[in-house]
Design a protein around this motif. Structure first.
Motif, mmCIF file in Angstrom:
data_model
loop_
_atom_site.group_PDB
_atom_site.id
_atom_site.type_symbol
_atom_site.label_atom_id
_atom_site.label_comp_id
_atom_site.label_asym_id
_atom_site.label_seq_id
_atom_site.Cartn_x
_atom_site.Cartn_y
_atom_site.Cartn_z
ATOM 1 N N ARG A 229 0.827 -1.217 0.000
ATOM 2 C CA ARG A 229 0.000 0.000 0.000
ATOM 3 C C ARG A 229 0.860 1.266 0.000
ATOM 4 N N ARG A 230 1.885 1.273 0.806
ATOM 5 C CA ARG A 230 2.737 2.469 0.878
ATOM 6 C C ARG A 230 3.562 2.622 -0.392
ATOM 7 N N ALA A 231 4.125 1.527 -0.895
ATOM 8 C CA ALA A 231 4.926 1.598 -2.120
ATOM 9 C C ALA A 231 4.071 2.053 -3.298
ATOM 10 N N ALA A 232 2.873 1.500 -3.419
ATOM 11 C CA ALA A 232 1.979 1.893 -4.516
ATOM 12 C C ALA A 232 1.531 3.343 -4.362
ATOM 13 N N GLY A 233 1.290 3.765 -3.146
ATOM 14 C CA GLY A 233 0.900 5.161 -2.903
ATOM 15 C C GLY A 233 1.986 6.136 -3.315
ATOM 16 N N GLU A 234 3.222 5.817 -2.987
ATOM 17 C CA GLU A 234 4.338 6.678 -3.399
ATOM 18 C C GLU A 234 4.463 6.701 -4.923
ATOM 19 N N LEU A 235 4.292 5.542 -5.563
ATOM 20 C CA LEU A 235 4.348 5.499 -7.027
ATOM 21 C C LEU A 235 3.226 6.323 -7.651
ATOM 22 N N ASP A 236 2.044 6.263 -7.065
ATOM 23 C CA ASP A 236 0.908 7.022 -7.595
ATOM 24 C C ASP A 236 1.201 8.513 -7.674
ATOM 25 N N THR A 237 2.005 9.009 -6.754
ATOM 26 C CA THR A 237 2.299 10.446 -6.760
ATOM 27 C C THR A 237 3.461 10.815 -7.675
ATOM 28 N N THR A 238 4.255 9.836 -8.100
ATOM 29 C CA THR A 238 5.432 10.158 -8.916
ATOM 30 C C THR A 238 5.314 9.742 -10.378
ATOM 31 N N LEU A 239 4.516 8.722 -10.649
ATOM 32 C CA LEU A 239 4.382 8.255 -12.029
ATOM 33 C C LEU A 239 3.386 9.127 -12.799
ATOM 34 N N PRO A 240 3.562 9.230 -14.106
ATOM 35 C CA PRO A 240 2.549 9.907 -14.919
ATOM 36 C C PRO A 240 1.205 9.180 -14.788
ATOM 37 N N ASP A 241 0.110 9.917 -14.921
ATOM 38 C CA ASP A 241 -1.223 9.335 -14.757
ATOM 39 C C ASP A 241 -1.532 8.225 -15.746
ATOM 40 N N ASP A 242 -0.878 8.245 -16.917
ATOM 41 C CA ASP A 242 -1.200 7.245 -17.940
ATOM 42 C C ASP A 242 -0.421 5.942 -17.791
ATOM 43 N N VAL A 243 0.407 5.819 -16.762
ATOM 44 C CA VAL A 243 1.150 4.572 -16.524
ATOM 45 C C VAL A 243 0.312 3.681 -15.613
ATOM 46 N N LYS A 244 0.000 2.491 -16.110
ATOM 47 C CA LYS A 244 -0.795 1.532 -15.353
ATOM 48 C C LYS A 244 0.113 0.767 -14.396
ATOM 49 N N VAL A 245 -0.352 0.591 -13.165
ATOM 50 C CA VAL A 245 0.402 -0.159 -12.158
ATOM 51 C C VAL A 245 -0.416 -1.368 -11.713
ATOM 52 N N VAL A 246 0.153 -2.554 -11.906
ATOM 53 C CA VAL A 246 -0.440 -3.795 -11.410
ATOM 54 C C VAL A 246 0.260 -4.121 -10.097
ATOM 55 N N ARG A 247 -0.507 -4.269 -9.049
ATOM 56 C CA ARG A 247 0.054 -4.563 -7.726
ATOM 57 C C ARG A 247 0.156 -6.070 -7.541
ATOM 58 N N ASP A 248 1.373 -6.536 -7.320
ATOM 59 C CA ASP A 248 1.628 -7.968 -7.174
ATOM 60 C C ASP A 248 2.339 -8.201 -5.845
ATOM 61 N N ALA A 249 1.568 -8.519 -4.827
ATOM 62 C CA ALA A 249 2.120 -8.657 -3.479
ATOM 63 C C ALA A 249 2.744 -10.026 -3.270
ATOM 64 N N VAL A 250 3.895 -10.021 -2.641
ATOM 65 C CA VAL A 250 4.563 -11.255 -2.231
ATOM 66 C C VAL A 250 4.051 -11.578 -0.833
ATOM 67 N N ARG A 251 3.442 -12.732 -0.708
ATOM 68 C CA ARG A 251 2.880 -13.118 0.589
ATOM 69 C C ARG A 251 3.985 -13.295 1.621
ATOM 70 N N SER A 252 3.646 -12.915 2.838
ATOM 71 C CA SER A 252 4.603 -13.054 3.932
ATOM 72 C C SER A 252 3.845 -13.436 5.205
ATOM 73 N N ARG A 253 4.609 -13.654 6.227
ATOM 74 C CA ARG A 253 4.037 -13.920 7.544
ATOM 75 C C ARG A 253 4.630 -12.887 8.499
ATOM 76 N N PRO A 254 4.169 -11.639 8.370
ATOM 77 C CA PRO A 254 4.797 -10.575 9.160
ATOM 78 C C PRO A 254 4.471 -10.669 10.646
ATOM 79 N N ARG A 255 5.452 -10.283 11.427
ATOM 80 C CA ARG A 255 5.241 -10.175 12.866
ATOM 81 C C ARG A 255 4.369 -8.956 13.140
ATOM 82 N N LEU A 256 3.740 -8.932 14.272
ATOM 83 C CA LEU A 256 2.875 -7.822 14.663
ATOM 84 C C LEU A 256 3.643 -6.501 14.661
#
Length: 176
Positions: A128-155
């Motif tokens: 979410r944070r990485a995509a949000g930062e990209l949304d503000t820097t990339l041109p509007d016409d660049v499509k972004v597909v979000r492909d998350a790598v599953r993890s088992r994050p600690r709390l």
């Protein structure tokens, strides 16, 4: 009045955290893109990006945020990437040191390579944070597909990333 507002903020924060932790982004399907972008920092990210490149889901791969000490030959050896693939299809970006500079490095690379679509590959808790930062820097016409790598994050990781996400949203909302 102030106590009620503070209680509302605490409840909103808590429910936001529960949503953040329970609804982590998922891997994307088989949509093809012009390029794959992988910010360094989490296990499985680079492996996933290289796997997608090998399956021809994109023609190029940018690994952003690579440590300046890493040599391309070392990278190729560690990830078992052929010299041919390194030469034609893999770019190691050394300019970024954090998520915001990953986005800036990516945006410059996208403009230079005339890319119209990217697949962002990063850890589920970071997406979410990485995509949000990209949304503000990339041109509007660049499509972004979000492909998350599953993890088992600690709390603790989830808590830290949730707070970083809130901070990045607030910073992006501030006037320049």
């Amino acid at each position: 009045m102030i106590a009620r507002f503070a209680a509302f903020v605490v409840i909103l924060y808590a429910f936001g955290f529960l949503w953040f932790a329970a609804a982590l982004p998922q891997p994307a399907g088989d949509a093809k893109t012009d390029a794959i972008v992988v910010p360094t920092g989490g296990p499985g990210r680079i492996d996933r990006g290289l796997e997608l490149l090998a399956r021809r889901q994109a023609r190029e791969l940018l690994v952003t945020g690579v440590d300046r000490e890493v040599k391309p030959a070392e990278f190729a050896a560690q990830y078992k990437v052929s010299a041919r693939t390194m030469a034609c299809c893999v770019t190691l970006g050394f300019a970024a040191v954090d998520t915001r500079s990953n986005a800036a490095e990516t945006a410059a690379w996208v403009r230079h390579h005339k890319v119209q679509s990217i697949r962002l590959v990063t850890t589920d808790w970071h997406m979410r944070r990485a995509a949000g930062e990209l949304d503000t820097t990339l041109p509007d016409d660049v499509k972004v597909v979000r492909d998350a790598v599953r993890s088992r994050p600690r709390l603790g990781i989830l808590f830290l990333e949730y707070n970083k996400l809130i901070a990045s949203v607030i910073v992006r909302m501030l006037p320049d």
